[in-house]
Write a protein that holds these residues in place. Structure first.
Motif, short mmCIF file in Angstrom:
data_model
loop_
_atom_site.label_atom_id
_atom_site.label_comp_id
_atom_site.label_asym_id
_atom_site.label_seq_id
_atom_site.Cartn_x
_atom_site.Cartn_y
_atom_site.Cartn_z
N ILE A 505 0.84 -1.20 0.00
CA ILE A 505 0.00 0.00 0.00
C ILE A 505 0.88 1.25 0.00
O ILE A 505 0.61 2.23 -0.72
CB ILE A 505 -0.95 -0.01 1.21
N ASP A 506 1.96 1.23 0.78
CA ASP A 506 2.87 2.37 0.83
C ASP A 506 3.52 2.63 -0.53
O ASP A 506 3.84 3.78 -0.85
CB ASP A 506 3.97 2.13 1.88
N GLU A 507 3.70 1.57 -1.31
CA GLU A 507 4.38 1.71 -2.59
C GLU A 507 3.42 2.01 -3.74
O GLU A 507 3.86 2.20 -4.88
CB GLU A 507 5.14 0.41 -2.90
N THR A 508 2.13 2.04 -3.45
CA THR A 508 1.12 2.24 -4.49
C THR A 508 0.65 3.69 -4.51
O THR A 508 0.51 4.32 -3.47
CB THR A 508 -0.08 1.31 -4.25
N ARG A 509 0.41 4.21 -5.69
CA ARG A 509 -0.16 5.55 -5.83
C ARG A 509 -1.68 5.45 -5.69
O ARG A 509 -2.31 4.59 -6.33
CB ARG A 509 0.19 6.13 -7.20
N PHE A 510 -2.27 6.32 -4.88
CA PHE A 510 -3.72 6.34 -4.70
C PHE A 510 -4.26 7.70 -5.14
O PHE A 510 -3.72 8.74 -4.77
CB PHE A 510 -4.10 6.08 -3.24
N VAL A 511 -5.31 7.66 -5.95
CA VAL A 511 -5.98 8.88 -6.40
C VAL A 511 -7.47 8.74 -6.10
O VAL A 511 -8.13 7.86 -6.64
CB VAL A 511 -5.78 9.09 -7.92
N PRO A 512 -8.01 9.58 -5.18
CA PRO A 512 -7.29 10.57 -4.37
C PRO A 512 -6.45 9.89 -3.30
O PRO A 512 -6.68 8.72 -2.97
CB PRO A 512 -8.42 11.41 -3.77
N ASP A 513 -5.53 10.63 -2.72
CA ASP A 513 -4.55 10.03 -1.82
C ASP A 513 -5.19 9.50 -0.54
O ASP A 513 -4.64 8.62 0.10
CB ASP A 513 -3.47 11.07 -1.46
N ASP A 762 -1.95 22.70 -23.75
CA ASP A 762 -1.35 21.40 -23.98
C ASP A 762 -0.70 20.87 -22.71
O ASP A 762 -0.92 19.72 -22.30
CB ASP A 762 -0.30 21.53 -25.10
N ALA A 763 0.09 21.71 -22.04
CA ALA A 763 0.77 21.29 -20.82
C ALA A 763 -0.23 21.00 -19.71
O ALA A 763 -0.07 20.02 -18.95
CB ALA A 763 1.75 22.37 -20.38
N GLU A 764 -1.25 21.82 -19.59
CA GLU A 764 -2.25 21.62 -18.54
C GLU A 764 -3.03 20.34 -18.77
O GLU A 764 -3.33 19.60 -17.82
CB GLU A 764 -3.20 22.82 -18.50
N LEU A 765 -3.39 20.05 -20.01
CA LEU A 765 -4.16 18.84 -20.30
C LEU A 765 -3.33 17.58 -20.05
O LEU A 765 -3.84 16.57 -19.55
CB LEU A 765 -4.65 18.86 -21.75
N ARG A 766 -2.06 17.64 -20.40
CA ARG A 766 -1.18 16.51 -20.11
C ARG A 766 -1.12 16.24 -18.61
O ARG A 766 -1.13 15.08 -18.17
CB ARG A 766 0.23 16.77 -20.66
N GLN A 767 -1.06 17.31 -17.83
CA GLN A 767 -1.02 17.14 -16.38
C GLN A 767 -2.33 16.56 -15.87
O GLN A 767 -2.34 15.73 -14.96
CB GLN A 767 -0.75 18.48 -15.70
N CYS A 768 -3.44 16.99 -16.46
CA CYS A 768 -4.75 16.45 -16.07
C CYS A 768 -4.81 14.94 -16.30
O CYS A 768 -5.35 14.20 -15.48
CB CYS A 768 -5.87 17.13 -16.87
N ILE A 769 -4.26 14.50 -17.42
CA ILE A 769 -4.28 13.07 -17.72
C ILE A 769 -3.42 12.32 -16.71
O ILE A 769 -3.80 11.26 -16.21
CB ILE A 769 -3.79 12.82 -19.16
N ASP A 770 -2.27 12.88 -16.39
CA ASP A 770 -1.38 12.23 -15.44
C ASP A 770 -2.03 12.15 -14.05
O ASP A 770 -1.83 11.17 -13.32
CB ASP A 770 -0.05 12.99 -15.34
N ASP A 771 -2.82 13.17 -13.71
CA ASP A 771 -3.48 13.21 -12.40
C ASP A 771 -4.88 12.61 -12.43
O ASP A 771 -5.56 12.60 -11.41
CB ASP A 771 -3.57 14.67 -11.91
N PHE A 772 -5.33 12.15 -13.60
CA PHE A 772 -6.69 11.62 -13.78
C PHE A 772 -7.74 12.66 -13.38
O PHE A 772 -8.82 12.31 -12.89
CB PHE A 772 -6.90 10.33 -12.98
N GLU A 773 -7.45 13.92 -13.63
CA GLU A 773 -8.38 15.01 -13.31
C GLU A 773 -9.24 15.31 -14.55
O GLU A 773 -9.06 16.34 -15.21
CB GLU A 773 -7.62 16.26 -12.87
#
Length: 988
Positions: A505-513, A762-773
């Protein structure tokens, strides 16, 4: 008198946008045709070919149950999964999607039994293979139905190759994974209290339980003390409080809190109690609860007269013994009931003394077992007491309110025995129910198979020769220690399943945290994993248990035969008839018990990462998954079962990241319920709005929290969709006839600013995808389309588009930028509006062998990003907004018509802003016909802008209007005449 000549009509000389793309979407009619085209095109398979060899992104689909129509939660879940895969694919990755279904277990078996009951058939009279075949057919039916419903949402995947937990290959893999746990000693059979459904006659997992408010009968029962190191207590009565009267017939002890203070009091004022002789008796209760007990029971508890000490510390009660209220029945009930120290005893409610029934509570079980008291298994699987039980034998069901009611047999017998301290009362509280049958569940000790959470793990057997399990059957229960983390948080000293899971669990990324803390606390405190179920439809626990030693067999050759048999014939391969052939020549079937239980379906789904990601049946997939995505309830369900299964067999989680969504409420924020009539059916929504509207809703909300849906909400989403559609409609029309010959690389400052905004986006959308936002992703695109394009660029450049010559460099630059914008927007919105963007793409480039969903992320040149230019134009846009605000009152007063009839004087607060506005054609940007820019002079101004601090004066322009571009210019000599630019264009 001569007639006035009719002004010339220049409409045919204006280059208005032309497109066959309709304003009205008609999505319910168009979308099925688009789906059909994708099917013929083989869109999913073609996409895999195009992304072959690219970096992979693996989302592993969590299996829904195959037992009903898709609901709005299914729709949200699958749209989110589709958006993840499509955005990753858009970025150029190979992001396949293999859907799956959970096909075993109680949900399906229960439905088939309901059909039996409706036909007055008895399930137990049907041969087991025949019953399982009906369950398999039922599951397959709903797989087929749900598959078409989810496909209708535009979800792209391997729909012709889904995974099903009831496929023979899958069942064999599940058996193989179970045997890995057995081989490594991570399995034991023991009798412990588990949640049990008397209606469904099976153990339940925590994830199969929901909590509802009920009204129970609460009673206070007096146990006479017959021996104690404290002489004053002998002959007094220890009072316990419970909301489950049915557990009194299996009481074996009384627990006290070692640090709790207790008081010996005398009873008086027993209003309405049928045994006045109880008045004057002494009772032992927690000091802190005396007043609450008096209020609850309507009695008075008075200090004892003549005693020096009236209070005792809980630890002083060690060695005290009471007798059961029904001790006259003899046998079990005549045995002494010892007082036991329990750290879990509090003074939050009740009496401070807790009756212990090791059959029916975890704390009860652990405390009693530590003191040599074992479960007695008095309550049968159907909720009735055993026929030979000394009190109420053969009666029940224990979850029936009438059985526990004040006038029911338990309370009546206790009242007759003089042990019911006061009239039984109602008590409202939350209580666990089976989420399938909706019936109350009980804690009940039964012989079950468990995976221990805290047993030190050791390497699996080498595979040579014959091995045996490391733990025994029910007669040797609870041998395994259950250490907890130290209070200081130092964690587990040994390598255990719990410690492995917590590390993973500590090694896994959780969204939301916050999901990390949720699943972490659940794993940290969860009991051993109950694997067994007493049902028919599921993967069997394929173990042979030695009848003499109580140990299960772990022979590699036997295991191999079992797995091969299940792979060939499915779960029916595990039968008494096949036992000898599975055991082979080395063992005799009569020497072994063939376990008849089936596996918890959470173990089934917990194994999907093995037979889906590792098997090679879906070569586009790989292990571990990059992402698991389900509702937040799966922290105790699929996320956890997958984690435990993988940690137990592979030492790590089967996923790198976990994304969770909340639940969909109605428009008022209430939980949806058929009884309330507030459910929202996605199937009906698609017939009214179309799937793209549902997709836009799902990807516009903050899905990580609970969220709402309703008519007004969907109306707002439909309006948002309309604006996006109109943006595409304008782009298609404005780009009519555009080709590479018209393309240019020389751009005016306005176009360069828009390209800068595109690069920022473009940069903002890429970040959204990475954050699943995805909600931010959609909002950014909507705001860009509405504010940067429709309300700004399109508005300013419509004059250039309509009226400049096709060869004009500015017009060419604008159309080139529109082409860039089109290619970006249609791709960026394709994961959201899957059908609409396909319609848009095919409108511009009709090709039956092509699709927008083959396209990759648009190429955005790094040089377009220009922070200084961006800051300059943000300030210019502030002045443009100020100008529009200043003109609007005159428009409302009809002193001017459009802004082209306005003469604007802007006095800036300093020369810097004045120079800024003079550096561009601000008259064109503000869409006026005359513009005067000054600084530090406020004479004659009537409007002061709070943002720019500018003073503005608006007047009606004095010039004539051009009959073609409608601008008021000094060179237009008569109303309806042409300006110089339009004259040149018209005359060619």
């Amino acid at each position: 008198m001569a007639d006035n000549p009719t002004p010339p009509d220049y409409r045919d000389t204006v280059f208005l946008p032309k497109t066959g793309f309709p304003m009205k979407a008609g999505l319910p009619q168009k979308e099925p045709a688009i789906l059909d085209r994708w099917q013929k095109l083989g869109l999913y398979e073609r996409l895999r070919e195009k992304r072959a060899g690219r970096e992979k992104f693996i989302l592993h689909d969590g299996p829904p149950y195959a037992n009903g129509d898709m609901h709005i939660g299914h729709a949200l879940n699958h749209i989110l999964k589709d958006a993840v895969c499509r955005t990753q694919t858009l970025l150029g990755k190979d992001a396949p999607y293999v859907p799956g279904w959970d096909c075993h277990g109680l949900p399906i078996e229960w439905k088939v039994e309901e059909q039996y009951r409706a036909k007055k058939k008895n399930k137990d009279e049907v041969p087991l293979p025949e019953f399982r075949a009906e369950c398999r057919a039922y599951a397959q039916h709903w797989v087929n139905v749900q598959r078409e419903q989810i496909k209708r949402l535009g979800v792209l995947g391997a729909w012709d190759r889904p995974y099903l937990t009831m496929d023979f290959d899958a069942e064999a893999t599940i058996v193989s994974e179970l045997l890995k746990f057995a081989d490594s000693g991570q399995l034991y059979r023991g009798a412990k209290p588990v949640m049990w459904s008397p209606v469904e006659k099976t153990a339940l997992a925590e994830a199969e339980v929901e909590y509802e408010d009920i009204t129970s009968t609460q009673i206070d029962v007096a146990f006479e003390i017959v021996a104690s190191p404290i002489p004053e207590l002998v002959g007094a009565h220890a009072v316990i409080w419970t909301t489950t009267p049915w557990t009194i017939p299996v009481n074996q002890a009384i627990a006290y809190g070692p640090e709790v203070e207790y008081t010996l009091t005398q009873v008086s004022g027993l209003a309405g109690y049928p045994h006045p002789a109880f008045a004057g008796k002494s009772v032992l209760v927690a000091t802190d609860l005396v007043r609450a007990i008096e209020a609850r029971l309507g009695i008075s508890l008075q200090p004892l007269i003549g005693h020096v000490s009236k209070t005792f510390k809980g630890s002083d009660l060690a060695g005290t013994v009471a007798r059961h209220p029904m001790h006259r029945l003899g046998g079990f009930f005549a045995k002494p009931r010892p007082f036991l120290a329990g750290d879990f005893v509090t003074t939050d409610q009740g009496t401070g003394l807790v009756h212990m029934a090791p059959d029916h509570g975890e704390d009860d079980f652990e405390l009693c077992k530590a003191n040599g008291l074992e479960p007695v298994f008095a309550v049968e699987g159907d909720g009735k007491y055993r026929a030979d039980w000394g009190w109420l034998g053969g009666q029940g069901s224990v979850i029936n309110p009438k059985f526990n009611a004040p006038d029911g047999p338990i309370c009546s017998d206790l009242r007759e025995a003089g042990a019911l301290l006061a009239a039984a009362q109602d008590y409202k509280h939350s209580y666990p129910h089976s989420w399938r049958s909706k019936a109350k569940v009980i804690f009940r000790a039964t012989a079950q198979w468990f995976v221990p959470m805290d047993k030190a793990l050791s390497p699996s057997p080498s595979g040579e020769g014959t091995g045996v399990g490391t733990v025994r059957q029910a007669q040797r229960l609870g041998e395994l220690p259950h250490p907890n983390p130290s209070p200081e948080g130092e964690g587990f000293a040994e390598d255990t399943l719990r410690s492995r899971a917590l590390a993973a669990i500590d090694e896994t990324r959780f969204v939301p945290d916050k999901g990390r803390n949720r699943i972490g606390s659940m794993v940290e405190g969860r009991p051993d994993w109950v694997l067994s179920r007493q049902r028919a439809w599921g993967v069997p626990i394929t173990l042979f248990v030695d009848r003499k030693t109580g140990r299960y067999l772990t022979d590699p050759e036997v295991n191999a035969r079992i797995v091969a048999a299940v792979k060939a014939d499915g779960v029916d391969a595990w039968s008494d008839e096949a036992a000898q052939s599975l055991l082979g020549n080395a063992y005799r079937a009569e020497d072994y018990e063939r376990v008849a239980d089936i596996l918890d379906v959470w173990f089934d789904s917990g194994c999907t990462h093995v037979f889906v990601l590792e098997s090679g049946k879906w070569p586009e997939l790989s292990w571990p998954a990059d992402l698991y995505l389900e509702g937040s309830d799966q922290h105790r369900g699929w996320f956890q079962s997958s984690l435990l299964e993988s940690c137990g067999t592979r030492g790590r989680a089967p996923y790198k990241a976990v994304l969770t969504h909340g639940f969909t409420m109605d428009a008022k924020g209430m939980k949806m319920s058929k009884s309330l009539g507030n459910t929202v059916d996605p199937l009906k929504l698609m017939t009214e709005y179309g799937a793209d509207i549902i997709r836009l809703w799902a990807l516009s909300i903050d899905f990580t929290e609970d969220h709402r849906i309703g008519k007004e909400i969907l109306a707002g989403v439909a309006d948002q969709y309309r604006k996006l559609r109109n943006t595409f409609r304008y782009l298609l029309g404005a780009l009519e006839g555009f080709d590479d010959a018209e393309r240019t690389t020389e751009f005016p400052e306005l176009e360069r600013y828009v390209l800068h905004r595109l690069a920022e986006l473009d940069a903002e959308l890429r970040q959204c995808i990475d954050d699943f936002e995805f909600s931010r992703y959609v909002r950014l695109l909507s705001d860009f389309a509405n504010e940067d394009l429709s309300a700004f660029l399109f508005d300013i450049r419509k004059d250039c588009l309509y009226c400049d010559a096709p060869s004009n460099p500015k017009r060419r630059a604008y159309r080139t930028v529109l082409d860039i914008l089109f290619n970006a927007l249609v791709r960026w919105l394709a994961p959201v509006l899957t059908f609409t963007t396909e319609e848009v793409w095919q409108t511009r480039w009709p090709d039956e062998n092509d699709s927008v969903h083959f396209a990759e992320w648009p190429e955005i040149e790094a040089g377009w990003l220009d922070a200084a230019l961006g800051a300059k134009w943000e300030r210019i846009r502030q002045f443009r907004s100020a100008t529009t605000e200043a003109i609007e009152p005159l428009r409302r007063a009809k002193q001017v018509g459009s802004s082209l009839e306005a003469r604007v004087q802007i006095d800036t607060d300093g020369e810097e802003d004045a120079e800024l506005l003079r550096s561009v054609d601000f008259q064109e940007i503000a869409i006026t016909s005359e513009m005067v820019i000054t600084s530090n002079s406020t004479a004659g101004s009537f409007y002061v802008d709070p943002i720019t601090k500018a003073h503005l004066k608006i007047e009606h322009v004095e010039y004539q209007k051009c009959g073609r571009c409608w601008r008021h210019l000094p060179e237009v000599t008569e109303d309806g005449g042409l300006c110089a630019r339009c004259t040149e264009v018209v005359n060619g």
